[in-house]
Structures are given as structure tokens and as C-alpha cells.
Scaffold this active site. Structure first.
Site, PDB file in Angstrom:
ATOM      1  CE1 TYR A  57       8.936   2.401  47.976  1.00  0.00           C
ATOM      2  CE2 TYR A  57       8.428   1.369  50.186  1.00  0.00           C
ATOM      3  CZ  TYR A  57       8.111   1.977  48.844  1.00  0.00           C
ATOM      4  OH  TYR A  57       6.715   2.033  48.493  1.00  0.00           O
ATOM      5  CE  LYS A  99       8.066  -1.085  43.702  1.00  0.00           C
ATOM      6  NZ  LYS A  99       8.626  -0.596  44.899  1.00  0.00           N
ATOM      7  NE  ARG A 156      -4.150 -16.832  58.628  1.00  0.00           N
ATOM      8  CZ  ARG A 156      -3.716 -17.493  59.786  1.00  0.00           C
ATOM      9  NH1 ARG A 156      -2.821 -17.390  60.535  1.00  0.00           N
ATOM     10  NH2 ARG A 156      -4.834 -18.478  60.349  1.00  0.00           N
ATOM     11  CG  ASP A 175      14.735  -2.770  49.810  1.00  0.00           C
ATOM     12  OD1 ASP A 175      14.508  -3.215  48.949  1.00  0.00           O
ATOM     13  OD2 ASP A 175      13.714  -2.131  50.273  1.00  0.00           O
TER      14      ASP A 175
HETATM   15  C1  LIG Z   1       8.373  -0.607  46.383  1.00  0.00           C
HETATM   16  C2  LIG Z   1       9.498  -0.555  47.173  1.00  0.00           C
HETATM   17  C3  LIG Z   1       9.318  -1.236  48.598  1.00  0.00           C
HETATM   18  C4  LIG Z   1       7.861  -1.781  48.992  1.00  0.00           C
HETATM   19  O1  LIG Z   1       7.327  -2.680  48.265  1.00  0.00           O
HETATM   20  P1  LIG Z   1       5.836  -2.833  48.037  1.00  0.00           P
HETATM   21  O2  LIG Z   1       5.833  -3.744  47.155  1.00  0.00           O
HETATM   22  O3  LIG Z   1       5.129  -1.474  47.318  1.00  0.00           O
HETATM   23  O4  LIG Z   1       5.162  -3.061  49.349  1.00  0.00           O
HETATM   24  C5  LIG Z   1      10.375  -1.597  49.513  1.00  0.00           C
HETATM   25  N1  LIG Z   1      11.773  -1.241  49.271  1.00  0.00           N
HETATM   26  C6  LIG Z   1      11.886  -0.588  47.754  1.00  0.00           C
HETATM   27  C7  LIG Z   1      13.210  -0.274  47.326  1.00  0.00           C
HETATM   28  C8  LIG Z   1      10.873  -0.667  46.838  1.00  0.00           C
HETATM   29  O5  LIG Z   1      11.091  -0.021  45.609  1.00  0.00           O
END
Ligand SMILES: *Cc1c(COP(=O)(O)O)cnc(C)c1O
Length: 390
Positions: free
Chosen positions: A102, A199, A48, A174
Site C-alpha cells: 500500500y 475498507k 487516548r 496487512d
Molecule cells: C487504505 C489502506 C491502508 C491505509 O488505511 P487508512 O485507513 O487510509 O489510513 C493500508 N493498507 C491498505 C491495504 C489499504 O487499502
């Protein structure tokens, strides 16, 4: 070692490897200890604390890819973004955040910020002026997402960085959709980069993880909150993520090339009325995308002509899967009006440009000709069915 920067695929393959000194194996050993010696050691290691050997070393790869000093790996993209936000925003502070965002991030802001007394404003659009007019005297952070979901709008990264710096406001992005293969926001002046590693970093639709990369100073602040929130990733998954990231460059470059070819083909297709892809000259921010991205990414959206039903289209595809998530090596589609934007009313969807005909396409590594054939066969099948119904 020379100080010269390594190239993308070399970073993906080698940076952050743990040398197996005992057996000289080719890959990093997996360290699963949750308990480490604490007497006379420099680093008190604990899962952690984000500093087990596998966590620490894979962070180096992510930092190298995003051109930062440091990085942290989290249990999900949402763990990454929530920890980052809570590290830089406290009671009375204000966040300016892009309107096209998102869905999970929107939920986090709307559902959790009021409990912490953190204020926020969603911009009216995604131009630099839209961000500027949302800034208040207590604004501490501007958060952007580009290209955005699902219409692939492109935000001016340099413009936002400049605006924020002129007012001593921090910036975060992001970078999930572009990935560091196609976009390096730190080089354009952004302070912090976050990813849903679920992703492209993972890339095989079998890992849930997240990451943030920034300066050592900012990461220390994020670490201080992260150890309290506890959103670390298990070392077994960290190891799998390292394995996946070795092919990040190969995968995303192939996917990006495929997306460009498919976007051009779809744009000319008689049964497709519109294509949203920053690589197309018809995209309103094509020039901007060209000036800030290395490649245009592997996410695109398109609208079927009115005579085709988006649900039936997805259902009848054979090779391309209908799937909620994105960025795997396999091509997937979703229809935003049935998933991410299902809770909006029809009028609200129209206001944000999400039509019932819209299909979001996460382009994989398959051969383009097979993907085209799958799409054409499906459209022909739907058209034939309609003929018979007449
Ligand atoms: C999927 C996604 C997230 C969130 O990610 P998780 O791994 O599902 O928590 C945040 N931003 C974008 C652009 C995403 O596609």
C-alpha cells in the site's frame, strides 16, 4: 457460556456488545465521556488510552474475528500500522517489507524511518526466497501484504511465518484486502494482523479507522507506543464501526461471490485482455491462494484492450463509481496509472506491471447482471464513438 468457537456472522453480530442494563436496548450504548472516575477503579479510562467502553468492547469483536487474544482500534489504517511498526522497531533495527505494498505504508517507511534510525529493505519479489535474501542480522520484523494492490499477487503466508520463526523474527500482515472473512493469518503462523478499517470493516465508505490484532503481550507493547502517538478513534466513530461490522460477513461474502462471477466473465470478454484475480485458475498463485484463503476476496484488476481508453471508460460508467478508496458496498474502479502509481515514470510502471489499460475493481454488493450491463454499455459506447471518429 461454552468454550466452543462462534461462527463468523455470530461474532460479527454479537461479540463485543455492550449490554444496555438500564433500558434493555438492543444495541450497544455509546459512551462519549472523555473523563472517567479514577479513584478506587481498576482501569483508568481515557480515550487516548484506547480503553473507553466502546473502544474496549469493539476490540473484542476484532480479536474474535482474527483469532487473537486482543486488538486495538485506531483513528486510521496508517495510525494502526505506524504504531505497530514503531512498537517493534527501534534505532538500529531492520524491517524486511514486501515490494508490492500500500502506497501510504511505503511513504511512512521511506519518509519516517530514517528519522528514527530504523533500517529497511524492500524485497525484490514476493516469493519466500525474496524475503529470505533480504533478511539481515538486525532484522526484527517481516511485513507482508496479501493479496496485494493492485495486481492481487499472493504471498505464501505459511512460508513467511516458518522462515521468520526459524530466525526468531516477528511477522506482521496487512490483511485489509482479504478481511478476516476470507483470510485468518494468525492461524497460519503470523504474529500481528493489521487492517485499514476504512475498507471492509467500515464497508460503507463513510468511516476512517484502523485496527491491529495479536497476543495480549504484543498488544501491550503496541499500547505503550499508541498512548504516546495518540492515534485513537473517537467513540462516536467506534460506535458506527460496530454497527458496520455486524454485516461484515454478509457484505464480504456477497462481494466475494460477485467478484468471482465477474472475474470469470471478464476473462472471457473480447474487450478485456487480462484479469488479475486469485480465484481464477489462470492466476499464477491460484493454488497458494486456495490453500490459505477461505474465499478469494472482492478486489480484482483487469486490462482493457489497447483500443479503449481507461480514463474514458471510468468516466462513462454509470452505476460503478470512480473512487480512490475501496471495499464499500458500492462497486468502484480506479486506474492505478492515474492515481496510486501516477508519480512513477512510464518505464517504472511497466517494470511493476501497471499498464495504462489497467483498471482496479472493488466489487460491491449490487446484482452482477447490473454490473455487467454497466461495463458492456460503457465499452459499446466508447467503441461507437471511435467508429464515428474514423
Ligand atoms: C487504505 C489502506 C491502508 C491505509 O488505511 P487508512 O485507513 O487510509 O489510513 C493500508 N493498507 C491498505 C491495504 C489499504 O487499502
Amino acid at each position: 457460556m461454552s468454550k466452543q468457537k462462534k461462527g463468523l456472522n455470530t461474532i460479527c453480530t454479537h461479540v463485543g456488545e455492550i449490554k444496555d442494563k438500564q433500558f434493555k436496548g438492543a444495541v450497544s450504548p455509546m459512551f462519549l465521556s472523555s473523563s472517567y472516575e479514577f479513584l478506587d477503579v481498576d482501569v483508568k479510562r481515557y480515550p487516548r488510552y484506547f480503553n473507553t467502553p466502546n473502544q474496549e468492547y469493539l476490540s473484542k469483536k476484532i480479536a474474535a474475528l482474527e483469532h487473537t487474544e486482543a486488538a486495538m482500534i485506531f483513528g486510521s489504517g496508517m495510525a494502526a500500522i505506524s504504531t505497530m511498526f514503531l512498537a517493534f522497531l527501534q534505532k538500529g533495527d531492520h524491517l524486511v517489507v514486501q515490494n508490492t505494498l500500500y502506497g501510504g505504508t511505503v511513504n511512512f517507511i521511506q519518509e519516517e524511518f530514517p528519522k528514527y534510525g530504523i533500517e529497511y529493505t524492500f524485497t525484490n519479489g514476493y516469493s519466500v526466497e525474496d524475503f529470505e535474501s533480504a533478511i539481515q542480522s538486525n532484522t526484527k520484523l517481516i511485513h507482508i501484504e496479501t493479496p496485494s494492490n493492485p495486481l492481487m499477487t499472493v504471498t505464501d503466508i505459511r512460508g513467511i511465518s516458518k522462515l521468520a520463526k526459524s530466525k526468531s523474527i516477528l511477522t506482521s500482515i496487512d490483511n485489509t484486502f482479504a478481511s478476516p472473512v476470507n483470510q485468518n493469518p494468525i492461524d497460519l503462523g503470523i504474529d500481528m494482523v493489521m487492517h485499514s478499517a476504512t475498507k471492509y470493516f467500515g464497508g460503507h465508505s463513510d468511516i476512517c479507522a484502523g485496527a491491529v490484532a495479536s497476543t495480549r503481550e504484543h498488544m501491550e507493547r503496541i499500547w505503550n507506543v499508541g498512548k504516546n502517538l495518540g492515534g485513537s478513534l473517537s467513540d462516536m466513530t467506534v460506535w458506527l464501526l460496530e454497527r458496520s461490522m455486524k454485516t461484515l460477513g454478509l457484505r464480504v461474502k456477497t462481494q466475494t461471490k460477485n467478484a468471482m462471477k465477474l472475474a470469470k466473465w471478464l476473462e472471457k470478454h473480447p474487450k478485456i485482455s487480462k484479469v488479475y484475480y486469485p480465484g481464477l485458475k489462470t492466476h499464477p498463485e491460484h493454488q497458494l491462494a486456495k490453500s490459505q484463503m477461505h474465499g478469494f476476496g472482492a478486489m480484482l484488476s483487469f486490462e482493457l484492450t489497447k483500443d479503449l481508453d481507461a480514463y474514458k471508460f471510468q468516466k462513462n460508467l454509470k452505476l460503478i463509481k470512480s473512487s480512490m478508496s475501496l471495499a464499500g458496498i458500492e462497486s468502484t474502479v480506479i486506474s492505478p496509472h492515474l492515481t496510486s502509481h501516477a508519480l512513477l515514470t512510464e518505464a517504472e510502471r511497466q517494470a511493476v506491471g501497471i499498464s495504462d489499460q489497467l483498471i482496479r475493481f472493488s466489487v460491491g454488493i449490487e446484482e452482477v447482471k447490473d454490473l455487467k450491463r454497466d461495463i458492456n454499455k460503457t465499452i459499446n459506447k466508447l467503441l461507437k464513438k471511435q467508429e464515428m471518429a474514423v
